[in-house]
Motif scaffolding. Sequence first.
Motif, short mmCIF file in Angstrom:
data_model
loop_
_atom_site.label_atom_id
_atom_site.label_comp_id
_atom_site.label_asym_id
_atom_site.label_seq_id
_atom_site.Cartn_x
_atom_site.Cartn_y
_atom_site.Cartn_z
N TYR A 1 24.07 24.68 -35.67
CA TYR A 1 25.08 23.68 -35.33
C TYR A 1 24.70 22.94 -34.05
O TYR A 1 24.84 21.73 -33.96
CB TYR A 1 26.45 24.36 -35.18
CG TYR A 1 27.56 23.39 -34.88
CD1 TYR A 1 28.02 22.50 -35.86
CD2 TYR A 1 28.16 23.33 -33.63
CE1 TYR A 1 29.03 21.60 -35.59
CE2 TYR A 1 29.16 22.43 -33.35
CZ TYR A 1 29.60 21.57 -34.34
OH TYR A 1 30.60 20.67 -34.07
N MET B 1 24.00 20.90 -42.37
CA MET B 1 24.92 21.38 -41.34
C MET B 1 25.87 20.26 -40.94
O MET B 1 27.05 20.49 -40.71
CB MET B 1 24.15 21.90 -40.12
CG MET B 1 25.06 22.36 -38.98
SD MET B 1 26.36 23.55 -39.42
CE MET B 1 25.42 25.05 -39.46
N ASP C 1 29.84 20.30 -41.13
CA ASP C 1 30.69 19.91 -40.01
C ASP C 1 31.80 18.98 -40.51
O ASP C 1 32.95 19.09 -40.10
CB ASP C 1 29.84 19.23 -38.94
CG ASP C 1 30.59 18.98 -37.64
OD1 ASP C 1 31.66 19.59 -37.42
OD2 ASP C 1 30.08 18.19 -36.82
N LEU D 1 31.09 27.45 -37.74
CA LEU D 1 29.85 26.68 -37.71
C LEU D 1 28.89 27.15 -36.63
O LEU D 1 27.68 27.09 -36.82
CB LEU D 1 30.16 25.19 -37.53
CG LEU D 1 30.98 24.55 -38.65
CD1 LEU D 1 31.31 23.10 -38.30
CD2 LEU D 1 30.27 24.64 -39.98
N GLU D 2 29.42 27.61 -35.52
CA GLU D 2 28.57 28.06 -34.41
C GLU D 2 27.70 29.26 -34.81
O GLU D 2 26.63 29.45 -34.26
CB GLU D 2 29.42 28.45 -33.19
CG GLU D 2 30.19 27.30 -32.59
CD GLU D 2 29.34 26.36 -31.74
OE1 GLU D 2 28.21 26.72 -31.38
OE2 GLU D 2 29.82 25.24 -31.47
#
Length: 166
Positions: free
Chosen positions: A4, A65, A69, A81-82
């Motif tokens: 991310y 990614m 997002d 997402l991290e």
Amino acid sequence: MSLYKDWTDMVIDYVKTKGEAAFWNEYGSIEKSIYTKVLANHKNEIKGSLKKLADEYGTTSIFFMGFMDGINESLVNPIDLEKTEEDTELNLVIDFEKLYFNMLDAKADYLYNLPQWEAIFSPEKRKEIHRQWRDSKTVVNNDKIGRNDACPCGSGKKYKKCCGKN
């Protein structure tokens, strides 16, 4: 470094070097391609590692990614997402009403006007979601001040003799 973070750094560098319009031109075409496939196969599961899904949808892991997002808020179970990496197993269950609403909110006409939506929602249903979106953006002031009410500025005067004087 997380995938991310790689995505956000790539966007910043891309915009700095080539400009925002160039970024949206490239990313928009990738995003449109992915959504065209997702909507066309809306009854199928979207399951697998991020890398496998990126390959399946014809893009790189970093651009996938970016897709993640964008779609994350429209998932039944949003992804952290991290913590997502190329080998992270994903099972994307999409709330299509929320997705359509969020596309309207993002002003992504190149996505909410895709013909594949016709197989998911009737024109009436799309109009209903559009109406809900529009209503969510309308500000209604329920606290209407009457002419003879005390002025909200705290002066102690009637509104008509203070801030309502025109």
